[in-house]
Design a protein around this motif. Structure first.
Motif, PDB file in Angstrom:
ATOM      1  N   ARG A  16      37.437  43.363  45.908  1.00 49.33           N
ATOM      2  CA  ARG A  16      38.117  44.021  47.096  1.00 49.33           C
ATOM      3  C   ARG A  16      39.211  43.220  47.680  1.00 49.33           C
ATOM      4  NH1 ARG A  16      32.506  45.582  48.488  1.00 49.33           N
ATOM      5  NH2 ARG A  16      32.031  47.297  47.893  1.00 49.33           N
ATOM      6  N   ILE A  17      39.439  41.998  47.454  1.00 45.50           N
ATOM      7  CA  ILE A  17      40.462  40.977  47.692  1.00 45.50           C
ATOM      8  C   ILE A  17      41.566  40.979  46.649  1.00 45.50           C
ATOM      9  CG2 ILE A  17      41.204  38.881  48.457  1.00 45.50           C
ATOM     10  CD1 ILE A  17      38.189  38.496  49.696  1.00 45.50           C
ATOM     11  N   PRO A  18      42.799  41.657  46.924  1.00 45.18           N
ATOM     12  CA  PRO A  18      43.783  41.784  45.702  1.00 45.18           C
ATOM     13  C   PRO A  18      44.702  40.416  45.612  1.00 45.18           C
ATOM     14  CG  PRO A  18      44.416  42.865  47.815  1.00 45.18           C
ATOM     15  CD  PRO A  18      43.025  42.360  47.972  1.00 45.18           C
ATOM     16  N   SER A  19      43.734  39.153  45.092  1.00 42.15           N
ATOM     17  CA  SER A  19      44.363  37.958  45.021  1.00 42.15           C
ATOM     18  C   SER A  19      45.320  38.125  43.673  1.00 42.15           C
ATOM     19  CB  SER A  19      43.310  36.837  44.636  1.00 42.15           C
ATOM     20  OG  SER A  19      42.312  37.205  43.932  1.00 42.15           O
ATOM     21  N   VAL A  86      44.617  37.318  39.785  1.00 43.91           N
ATOM     22  CA  VAL A  86      44.471  38.493  39.128  1.00 43.91           C
ATOM     23  C   VAL A  86      45.835  38.991  38.830  1.00 43.91           C
ATOM     24  CG1 VAL A  86      42.288  39.230  39.764  1.00 43.91           C
ATOM     25  CG2 VAL A  86      44.211  40.419  40.689  1.00 43.91           C
ATOM     26  N   VAL A  87      46.096  39.615  37.798  1.00 44.29           N
ATOM     27  CA  VAL A  87      47.394  40.340  37.480  1.00 44.29           C
ATOM     28  C   VAL A  87      47.494  41.508  38.220  1.00 44.29           C
ATOM     29  CG1 VAL A  87      47.325  39.681  35.163  1.00 44.29           C
ATOM     30  CG2 VAL A  87      46.386  41.862  35.493  1.00 44.29           C
ATOM     31  N   PRO A  88      48.599  41.984  38.852  1.00 47.88           N
ATOM     32  CA  PRO A  88      48.795  42.964  39.683  1.00 47.88           C
ATOM     33  C   PRO A  88      48.336  44.397  39.234  1.00 47.88           C
ATOM     34  CG  PRO A  88      50.916  41.528  39.872  1.00 47.88           C
ATOM     35  CD  PRO A  88      50.031  41.361  38.639  1.00 47.88           C
ATOM     36  N   ALA A  89      47.956  45.444  40.125  1.00 47.55           N
ATOM     37  CA  ALA A  89      47.225  46.429  39.671  1.00 47.55           C
ATOM     38  C   ALA A  89      47.950  47.626  40.578  1.00 47.55           C
ATOM     39  CB  ALA A  89      45.797  46.440  39.659  1.00 47.55           C
ATOM     40  N   LYS A  90      48.391  48.675  39.850  1.00 42.81           N
ATOM     41  CA  LYS A  90      48.605  49.880  40.608  1.00 42.81           C
ATOM     42  C   LYS A  90      47.437  50.882  40.488  1.00 42.81           C
ATOM     43  CE  LYS A  90      53.804  48.940  40.758  1.00 42.81           C
ATOM     44  NZ  LYS A  90      55.057  49.507  40.252  1.00 42.81           N
ATOM     45  N   GLY A  91      47.577  51.727  41.354  1.00 37.27           N
ATOM     46  CA  GLY A  91      46.488  52.954  41.415  1.00 37.27           C
ATOM     47  C   GLY A  91      47.133  54.189  41.608  1.00 37.27           C
ATOM     48  N   PRO A  92      46.429  55.216  41.341  1.00 35.82           N
ATOM     49  CA  PRO A  92      44.999  55.301  41.019  1.00 35.82           C
ATOM     50  C   PRO A  92      44.527  54.938  39.537  1.00 35.82           C
ATOM     51  CG  PRO A  92      45.886  57.425  41.421  1.00 35.82           C
ATOM     52  CD  PRO A  92      46.829  56.632  41.744  1.00 35.82           C
ATOM     53  N   TRP A  93      43.552  54.684  39.400  1.00 29.14           N
ATOM     54  CA  TRP A  93      43.019  54.479  37.978  1.00 29.14           C
ATOM     55  C   TRP A  93      42.073  55.896  37.936  1.00 29.14           C
ATOM     56  CZ3 TRP A  93      40.769  49.038  37.275  1.00 29.14           C
ATOM     57  CH2 TRP A  93      41.699  48.220  37.455  1.00 29.14           C
ATOM     58  N   GLY A 116      40.381  42.478  38.061  1.00 27.91           N
ATOM     59  CA  GLY A 116      39.510  41.184  38.192  1.00 27.91           C
ATOM     60  C   GLY A 116      38.139  41.356  37.904  1.00 27.91           C
ATOM     61  N   ALA A 117      37.634  42.418  37.882  1.00 27.65           N
ATOM     62  CA  ALA A 117      36.150  42.714  37.538  1.00 27.65           C
ATOM     63  C   ALA A 117      35.603  41.787  36.502  1.00 27.65           C
ATOM     64  CB  ALA A 117      35.653  44.125  37.630  1.00 27.65           C
ATOM     65  N   ALA A 118      36.614  41.746  35.495  1.00 27.55           N
ATOM     66  CA  ALA A 118      36.254  41.171  34.432  1.00 27.55           C
ATOM     67  C   ALA A 118      36.929  39.558  34.271  1.00 27.55           C
ATOM     68  CB  ALA A 118      36.625  41.914  32.913  1.00 27.55           C
ATOM     69  N   ASP A 119      38.137  39.628  34.308  1.00 24.76           N
ATOM     70  CA  ASP A 119      39.094  38.831  34.422  1.00 24.76           C
ATOM     71  C   ASP A 119      39.627  38.241  35.712  1.00 24.76           C
ATOM     72  OD1 ASP A 119      40.866  36.668  33.487  1.00 24.76           O
ATOM     73  OD2 ASP A 119      42.271  38.195  32.588  1.00 24.76           O
ATOM     74  N   ASP A 120      39.022  37.261  36.444  1.00 27.16           N
ATOM     75  CA  ASP A 120      38.010  36.384  35.784  1.00 27.16           C
ATOM     76  C   ASP A 120      37.043  36.382  36.873  1.00 27.16           C
ATOM     77  OD1 ASP A 120      36.763  34.768  33.842  1.00 27.16           O
ATOM     78  OD2 ASP A 120      37.660  32.985  34.820  1.00 27.16           O
ATOM     79  N   THR A 150      40.478  27.633  40.562  1.00 24.13           N
ATOM     80  CA  THR A 150      41.711  27.648  40.942  1.00 24.13           C
ATOM     81  C   THR A 150      42.683  28.923  40.825  1.00 24.13           C
ATOM     82  OG1 THR A 150      42.450  27.013  38.586  1.00 24.13           O
ATOM     83  CG2 THR A 150      41.787  25.257  39.858  1.00 24.13           C
ATOM     84  N   GLY A 151      43.752  28.991  41.054  1.00 21.03           N
ATOM     85  CA  GLY A 151      44.753  30.105  41.233  1.00 21.03           C
ATOM     86  C   GLY A 151      45.583  29.625  40.095  1.00 21.03           C
ATOM     87  N   ASP A 152      46.508  30.867  40.103  1.00 23.75           N
ATOM     88  CA  ASP A 152      47.888  30.707  38.966  1.00 23.75           C
ATOM     89  C   ASP A 152      47.551  30.613  37.906  1.00 23.75           C
ATOM     90  OD1 ASP A 152      49.308  30.740  41.406  1.00 23.75           O
ATOM     91  OD2 ASP A 152      50.537  29.045  40.752  1.00 23.75           O
ATOM     92  N   GLU A 153      46.301  31.036  37.252  1.00 25.62           N
ATOM     93  CA  GLU A 153      46.180  31.249  35.716  1.00 25.62           C
ATOM     94  C   GLU A 153      46.834  31.996  35.124  1.00 25.62           C
ATOM     95  OE1 GLU A 153      44.369  32.156  32.090  1.00 25.62           O
ATOM     96  OE2 GLU A 153      44.526  33.226  33.611  1.00 25.62           O
ATOM     97  N   GLU A 154      46.912  33.175  35.780  1.00 25.84           N
ATOM     98  CA  GLU A 154      48.020  34.248  35.112  1.00 25.84           C
ATOM     99  C   GLU A 154      49.251  34.133  35.249  1.00 25.84           C
ATOM    100  OE1 GLU A 154      46.264  36.301  33.387  1.00 25.84           O
ATOM    101  OE2 GLU A 154      44.178  36.787  34.594  1.00 25.84           O
TER     102      GLU A 154
END
Length: 411
Positions: A16-19, A86-93, A116-120, A150-154
């Protein structure tokens, strides 16, 4: 698992947090890093785990090292490495014919859907569950475990690199940002760059007075097909992931972008004076970046000279691959993963392979740490795409894997 911690509910909170992390031009843009780290830290403390917060890059990348209060001090350490961006996402899916917001996760048919449910973020939830389940094990543990986030993996692994530059070290490292279907004993290196061709711009009605950079670029890319075949012929000693078209990890060169630079107006009646092609070059795990670039430059120079055009290569990033060097550690991971499969009643057993992509294992390997990769991300879970999801049973499997490798035969 002790009452009070539900890894699926925790995963839903994380999603739920769009990080997000991404680029605007050459600048990294980070969203909600502070919020996601605060949630993870709060959850760890509430569940009786130790937490060290590390502010990297002047606080731009807050990071966490989470452990057990009764972890043995006289045993080797083991880091389970994950990331929250996570990589940015645009909805709706659209999932099963229904629309959803990527950051309003849903649970359906044993799966959690959301960016981000899967990655990561699945890895964060699974490792946290494993740590909570091991509270009180104390001296029974073969390793002192830590969840490293950590962050910035993507966007290139900035967080992990900064953490290691500050002196953090562990005896064994498991990269959890990985697949659940095979134990990864290596990963490919990667080089990103631009091929930039210069010509002479002018009016399209007078092509004889111009040198068309687009046409020269296309000629150059066609000429480089022999180099692409050369890359394809480089084979690693390590096996490819299941379902790959080549049995061993192989070299690759792929043109991924063709564009005009911002300085070139896009007009039908104007011959462009400059054109660019972006490329992704994959190295086999044993290959040095310097050697791969030397070979690229040689083929490129030959092609440019043959065609009589003006062009150059600009490399943006060059990350070497890695391969596991501690065979005993590899065997421990494989056995723990196989037992986790048996515990879950999964068919077959995880195979052993090296990854076609790269991961943060490179940086740990460069500092001399023993690395393998094994995680929660099954093939076909749409990471970086619409409808991303994770199988809940893969989270439970990984939690059991942790118990197996950390307790061994001492249970």
């Amino acid at each position: 698992m002790p009452e009070g911690f539900d890894m699926v509910s925790f995963l839903l909170e994380l999603v739920r947090i769009p990080s997000e992390s991404g680029y605007q031009g050459n600048t990294i843009v980070r969203r909600n890093y502070t919020e996601i780290v605060a949630l993870i830290e709060k959850t760890a403390v509430e569940n009786g785990l130790t937490v060290e917060r590390v502010e990297l890059l002047n606080g731009d990348i807050p990071s966490l090292v989470i452990g057990l209060p009764d972890a043995p001090r006289n045993k080797p350490s083991m880091a389970f490495v994950t990331h929250y961006d996570v990589v940015p996402a645009k909805g709706p899916w659209v999932v099963d014919g229904q629309q959803m917001d990527p950051y309003e996760p849903i649970v359906r048919d044993g799966k959690v859907y959301g960016r981000g449910a899967a990655d990561d973020k699945s890895a964060i939830a699974a490792v946290m569950a494993g740590l909570v389940s091991l509270k009180g094990a104390g001296e029974k543990l073969r390793y002192a475990p830590f969840l490293v986030i950590t962050g910035d993996e993507e966007v290139g692994g900035t967080g992990v690199k900064a953490l290691l530059e500050q002196g953090y070290r562990w005896d064994r490292v498991v990269i959890v940002d990985s697949g659940s279907e095979y134990v990864s004993v290596g990963a490919s290196g990667v080089v990103h760059g631009w091929i930039k061709v210069r010509g002479k711009s002018g009016h399209a009605g007078y092509p004889h007075e111009t040198r068309n950079a687009v046409e020269d670029l296309l000629k150059l890319l066609w000429e480089l097909r022999e180099y692409k075949a050369l890359r394809h012929g480089k084979l690693s000693k390590l096996p490819s992931p299941p379902g790959s078209p080549v049995p061993q990890v192989w070299g690759r060169f792929t043109v991924t972008v063709v564009k005009l630079p911002e300085t070139e107006p896009e007009k039908h009646n104007r011959v462009p004076g400059e054109a660019w092609a972006g490329f992704d070059m994959r190295l086999i795990p044993e290959e040095r970046v310097e050697d791969a670039l030397h070979e690229l430059y040689a083929y490129f120079s030959s092609a440019v000279s043959k065609l009589g055009i003006s062009a150059k290569v600009e490399v943006i990033t060059g990350q070497p691959g890695w391969y596991a060097k501690n065979e005993l550690f590899v065997r421990e991971v494989i056995e723990a993963a196989r037992k986790a499969y048996r515990d879950m009643g999964f068919r077959g057993e995880p195979s052993v392979a090296a990854e076609l992509g790269g991961n943060d294992g490179t940086y740990f390997d460069l500092y001399g740490m023993d690395v393998v990769a094994f995680g929660t991300i099954r093939e076909g879970t749409n990471i970086h795409s619409e409808g991303e999801f994770v199988y809940i049973e893969d989270l439970e499997m990984f939690k059991r894997f942790m118990v197996n490798i950390l307790l061994g035969d001492s249970r």
